[in-house]
Design a protein around this motif. Structure first.
Motif, short mmCIF file in Angstrom:
data_model
loop_
_atom_site.label_atom_id
_atom_site.label_comp_id
_atom_site.label_asym_id
_atom_site.label_seq_id
_atom_site.Cartn_x
_atom_site.Cartn_y
_atom_site.Cartn_z
N ARG A 167 -34.40 29.60 -12.16
CA ARG A 167 -33.53 28.82 -13.07
C ARG A 167 -34.35 27.50 -13.57
O ARG A 167 -33.85 27.17 -14.61
CB ARG A 167 -32.43 28.27 -12.18
CG ARG A 167 -31.17 29.16 -11.75
CD ARG A 167 -30.24 28.77 -11.05
NE ARG A 167 -29.07 29.70 -11.10
CZ ARG A 167 -27.99 29.67 -10.22
NH1 ARG A 167 -27.89 28.77 -9.21
NH2 ARG A 167 -27.05 30.57 -10.28
N HIS A 168 -35.53 27.08 -13.12
CA HIS A 168 -36.32 26.14 -13.55
C HIS A 168 -37.41 26.63 -14.13
O HIS A 168 -38.20 25.93 -14.70
CB HIS A 168 -36.51 25.10 -12.48
CG HIS A 168 -35.58 24.09 -11.99
ND1 HIS A 168 -35.15 23.11 -12.72
CD2 HIS A 168 -34.55 24.35 -11.05
CE1 HIS A 168 -34.23 22.54 -12.31
NE2 HIS A 168 -33.60 23.28 -11.34
N PHE A 214 -26.08 23.06 -3.97
CA PHE A 214 -25.92 22.52 -5.24
C PHE A 214 -26.44 24.22 -5.97
O PHE A 214 -25.66 24.45 -6.95
CB PHE A 214 -27.00 21.77 -5.67
CG PHE A 214 -26.67 20.42 -5.26
CD1 PHE A 214 -25.52 19.72 -5.60
CD2 PHE A 214 -27.48 19.82 -4.24
CE1 PHE A 214 -25.33 18.39 -5.09
CE2 PHE A 214 -27.40 18.72 -3.59
CZ PHE A 214 -26.28 17.84 -3.98
N CYS A 215 -27.49 24.68 -5.62
CA CYS A 215 -27.93 26.03 -6.41
C CYS A 215 -27.18 27.06 -6.10
O CYS A 215 -27.79 28.14 -5.49
CB CYS A 215 -29.51 26.07 -6.27
SG CYS A 215 -30.29 26.81 -7.82
N CYS A 221 -25.12 21.66 -11.01
CA CYS A 221 -26.44 20.93 -11.51
C CYS A 221 -26.06 19.38 -11.82
O CYS A 221 -27.00 18.69 -11.51
CB CYS A 221 -26.95 21.31 -12.81
SG CYS A 221 -27.60 23.21 -12.78
N CYS A 224 -26.93 17.65 -8.81
CA CYS A 224 -28.08 18.30 -7.85
C CYS A 224 -29.44 17.14 -8.30
O CYS A 224 -29.60 17.05 -9.30
CB CYS A 224 -28.68 19.60 -8.40
SG CYS A 224 -30.05 20.39 -7.55
N LYS A 227 -32.08 18.28 -10.97
CA LYS A 227 -31.55 18.18 -12.21
C LYS A 227 -32.60 17.27 -13.05
O LYS A 227 -33.00 17.60 -14.34
CB LYS A 227 -30.28 17.53 -12.54
CG LYS A 227 -29.59 17.20 -13.87
CD LYS A 227 -28.31 16.90 -13.90
CE LYS A 227 -27.67 17.02 -15.32
NZ LYS A 227 -27.44 15.83 -15.84
#
Ligand code: SF4
Length: 232
Positions: A167-168, A214-215, A221, A224, A227
């Protein structure tokens, strides 16, 4: 896990971002001091019981073993398989897990005469290979045993790690990437030595915490702590 002479080149240059994630999560959640267990033996059994179930269910099974004085190599070795199944029933998949635990305990008897000390002295690469040959011990379970029970500098990869890397955009295709490659990523960029055992210990625990809170499948997000990576 890559062997001692492996070329890690492909995974270099990520230490800044990986240490940033660690630092953000540590600031948010504080020290984790994993694994949640009262002994190294309990960690090893917990690492098998936690496969495909929630930690709450593992705790119930561990508690059953504890009240029946079964949290030792010798006691699990002696108990018959069907009784063991009944004790660990709350952890789910108990038929298979009881066999896995028995296989693991037989291995510790055969190879180390139930000596945790000898297990800790074993070379990490040799121990990992041996663990992976035991029925029902996969990479995540083996590495959890190595890191949290035997105190070896081995990074544990789980589904939350994959999700956060993906995701990042730290590793494209992280969700489908081989376990060993993601492990390389961390172990190339955060040196696997004595000094970093504590970092490895906490890092995985912090990722699990971030993932659970969170994830999730649908990410939360807005609240989180990671973020801020998007804003860097
Ligand atoms: S919840 Fe959002 S900000 Fe947090 S780790 Fe997942 S993708 Fe990143």
């Amino acid at each position: 896990m890559a062997d001692k002479n492996d070329d890690f080149g492909k995974w270099e240059g990520k230490s800044d971002i990986l240490l940033k994630i660690y630092s953000i999560l540590l600031d948010k959640f504080g020290p984790m001091n994993w694994w949640p267990a009262k002994s190294d033996f309990e960690v090893m059994i917990g690492a098998i019981l936690t496969q495909n179930t929630s930690w709450k269910n593992v705790e119930k099974a561990i508690n059953n073993l504890n009240v029946h004085n079964l949290l030792s190599f010798e006691a699990i070795y002696e108990i018959d398989l069907n009784s063991l199944k009944q004790h660990i029933k709350p952890s789910g998949y108990y038929n298979q897990k009881a066999i896995k635990i028995k296989e693991f305990i037989n291995f510790t008897k055969r190879e180390y005469n139930f000596s945790l000390e000898l297990m800790k002295k074993e070379d990490v690469f040799i121990m990992r290979e041996k663990l992976l040959r035991i029925f029902g011990i996969g990479e995540e379970t083996a590495d959890s045993i190595l890191l949290y029970a035997l105190k070896k500098p081995v990074f544990v990869i789980d589904a939350y790690t994959r999700r956060i890397l993906e995701r990042h955009n730290i590793i494209k295709g992280a969700l489908k990437e081989k376990y060993e490659n993601l492990q390389r990523l961390f172990m190339k960029n955060i040196t696997p030595d004595e000094a970093n055992i504590k970092v490895y210990n906490q890092y995985h625990a912090l990722i699990v915490m971030a993932g659970k809170m969170f994830c999730k499948r649908t990410p939360l997000c807005d609240n989180c702590p990671l973020k801020e990576l998007e804003e860097m």
